[in-house]
Design a protein around this motif. Sequence first.
Motif, mmCIF file in Angstrom:
data_model
loop_
_atom_site.group_PDB
_atom_site.id
_atom_site.type_symbol
_atom_site.label_atom_id
_atom_site.label_comp_id
_atom_site.label_asym_id
_atom_site.label_seq_id
_atom_site.Cartn_x
_atom_site.Cartn_y
_atom_site.Cartn_z
ATOM 1 N N LEU A 1 0.837 -1.206 0.000
ATOM 2 C CA LEU A 1 0.000 0.000 0.000
ATOM 3 C C LEU A 1 0.873 1.257 0.000
ATOM 4 O O LEU A 1 0.566 2.243 -0.677
ATOM 5 C CB LEU A 1 -0.903 0.023 1.235
ATOM 6 C CG LEU A 1 -2.040 -0.993 1.328
ATOM 7 C CD1 LEU A 1 -2.764 -0.844 2.666
ATOM 8 C CD2 LEU A 1 -3.027 -0.830 0.183
ATOM 9 N N GLN B 1 1.012 4.776 -2.091
ATOM 10 C CA GLN B 1 0.895 6.027 -1.342
ATOM 11 C C GLN B 1 2.081 6.940 -1.628
ATOM 12 O O GLN B 1 1.932 8.161 -1.746
ATOM 13 C CB GLN B 1 0.826 5.717 0.149
ATOM 14 C CG GLN B 1 0.455 6.884 1.025
ATOM 15 C CD GLN B 1 -1.019 7.227 0.968
ATOM 16 O OE1 GLN B 1 -1.395 8.251 0.380
ATOM 17 N NE2 GLN B 1 -1.845 6.395 1.568
ATOM 18 N N ASP C 1 -3.726 9.751 -0.257
ATOM 19 C CA ASP C 1 -4.811 8.802 -0.505
ATOM 20 C C ASP C 1 -5.260 8.185 0.809
ATOM 21 O O ASP C 1 -4.561 7.347 1.391
ATOM 22 C CB ASP C 1 -4.360 7.705 -1.474
ATOM 23 C CG ASP C 1 -5.536 6.873 -1.977
ATOM 24 O OD1 ASP C 1 -6.642 6.999 -1.406
ATOM 25 O OD2 ASP C 1 -5.357 6.120 -2.940
ATOM 26 N N CYS D 1 -6.865 3.992 0.563
ATOM 27 C CA CYS D 1 -6.123 2.804 0.132
ATOM 28 C C CYS D 1 -6.497 1.556 0.937
ATOM 29 O O CYS D 1 -6.622 0.465 0.381
ATOM 30 C CB CYS D 1 -4.629 3.057 0.179
ATOM 31 S SG CYS D 1 -3.980 3.481 1.812
ATOM 32 N N THR E 1 -10.363 11.283 -1.744
ATOM 33 C CA THR E 1 -10.035 9.966 -1.198
ATOM 34 C C THR E 1 -10.749 9.707 0.130
ATOM 35 O O THR E 1 -11.004 8.551 0.480
ATOM 36 C CB THR E 1 -8.520 9.800 -1.025
ATOM 37 O OG1 THR E 1 -7.999 10.818 -0.173
ATOM 38 C CG2 THR E 1 -7.826 9.881 -2.379
ATOM 39 N N TYR F 1 -2.899 -1.413 -4.707
ATOM 40 C CA TYR F 1 -3.800 -1.770 -3.608
ATOM 41 C C TYR F 1 -4.434 -3.136 -3.860
ATOM 42 O O TYR F 1 -4.685 -3.895 -2.923
ATOM 43 C CB TYR F 1 -4.897 -0.718 -3.444
ATOM 44 C CG TYR F 1 -4.392 0.703 -3.258
ATOM 45 C CD1 TYR F 1 -3.096 0.959 -2.789
ATOM 46 C CD2 TYR F 1 -5.198 1.797 -3.571
ATOM 47 C CE1 TYR F 1 -2.634 2.255 -2.632
ATOM 48 C CE2 TYR F 1 -4.744 3.098 -3.411
ATOM 49 C CZ TYR F 1 -3.461 3.318 -2.953
ATOM 50 O OH TYR F 1 -3.002 4.618 -2.808
ATOM 51 N N ASN G 1 -4.608 2.705 5.926
ATOM 52 C CA ASN G 1 -4.328 3.964 5.231
ATOM 53 C C ASN G 1 -3.386 4.831 6.060
ATOM 54 O O ASN G 1 -2.414 5.391 5.534
ATOM 55 C CB ASN G 1 -5.623 4.717 4.905
ATOM 56 C CG ASN G 1 -6.482 4.993 6.134
ATOM 57 O OD1 ASN G 1 -6.273 4.423 7.207
ATOM 58 N ND2 ASN G 1 -7.461 5.862 5.982
#
Length: 331
Positions: free
Chosen positions: A65, A69, A79, A82, A137, A237, A260
């Motif tokens: 992730l 990012q 973001d 995610c 987001t 992702y 996230n």
Amino acid sequence: MTATSTPYADIKAPTTARRLLTAPTAGPLAALLIACLFFSLTTDQFLTGGNFSLIVQQVMVVGTLAIGQTLIILTAGIDLSCGTVMAFGSIVIAKMAAEGSVPPLVAIALGLAVCGGFGLANGLLVQKIPLPPFIVTLGMLNVAFALTHIYSEEQTISNLPGPVTALGETFPLGYTDITYGSLFTIALFLLFAYALSNTSWGRHVYALGNNKEAARLNGLRTSPLTIGIYTTAGVLYGIAALLLISRTGVGDPQAGQTDNLDSITAVVLGGTSLFGGRGSVLGTFIGVLIVGVFRNGLQLMGVASIYQTLITGVLVILAVTVDQISRKKAR
């Protein structure tokens, strides 16, 4: 500029060696080494091959992730969706594979496509309307969260076929068992580190993050580049969703709710500036390992998880403070 030259063709992204030896990567690397030394001296279990393998397994999902990012933060975006996008992708893969409605490999491909679609939607909203990445987001976080629970019917999905969980299998390396997912995650970091440091695409990403308007005036097609970055992040992702399934063996609708923030933490600890244009995927890899080493080491020492979260928060504040100070000195 000749007819065959490309925008920013003469701009050279920092090499891997330079990133490791100079700021902002040197600080995180030093912090990682100091942390490893500290936990090696305070617990006998830390400095073992099995424990290091466990650390990589524990961070491979957030690490993947964090690659996506990083790409977005390098463009001065962020973001927040995610983790829930990954959770929705994992449910799509797990449910389709478990039901047998499609072959497992097709289920994986559809999961990646769904996550890529979320990234594409984020990119279009950020670039074409345009809306702030934070707002877009944040809204997509709630959309993906709701769809995850609707599609899963609040049920954890188990009894998954082998191809879906294959990355969770291990092979021996000396006296240590290594998962294929760990190697795959490391390969992704190396791939994107190379792409950012040694390709025109990487130079364009840095140019976009440094000054979007200047990049546009110099002929860089900022719109498709931005949309492509968000879409690429979405596909990453989806890969994280597959790694999550391979590690847990189930499709869990409750997964990813704090990932996230964990991914942003790793990116910031790795020295990538929240203001864009400065940082690296290798730095993010170091940041991911810092988080993993601290949590693992503190757990081995018997420190309660709430204090692990407290220490992680302090580290993030320190990392952002260092970034602000270095930006002021550079002016």
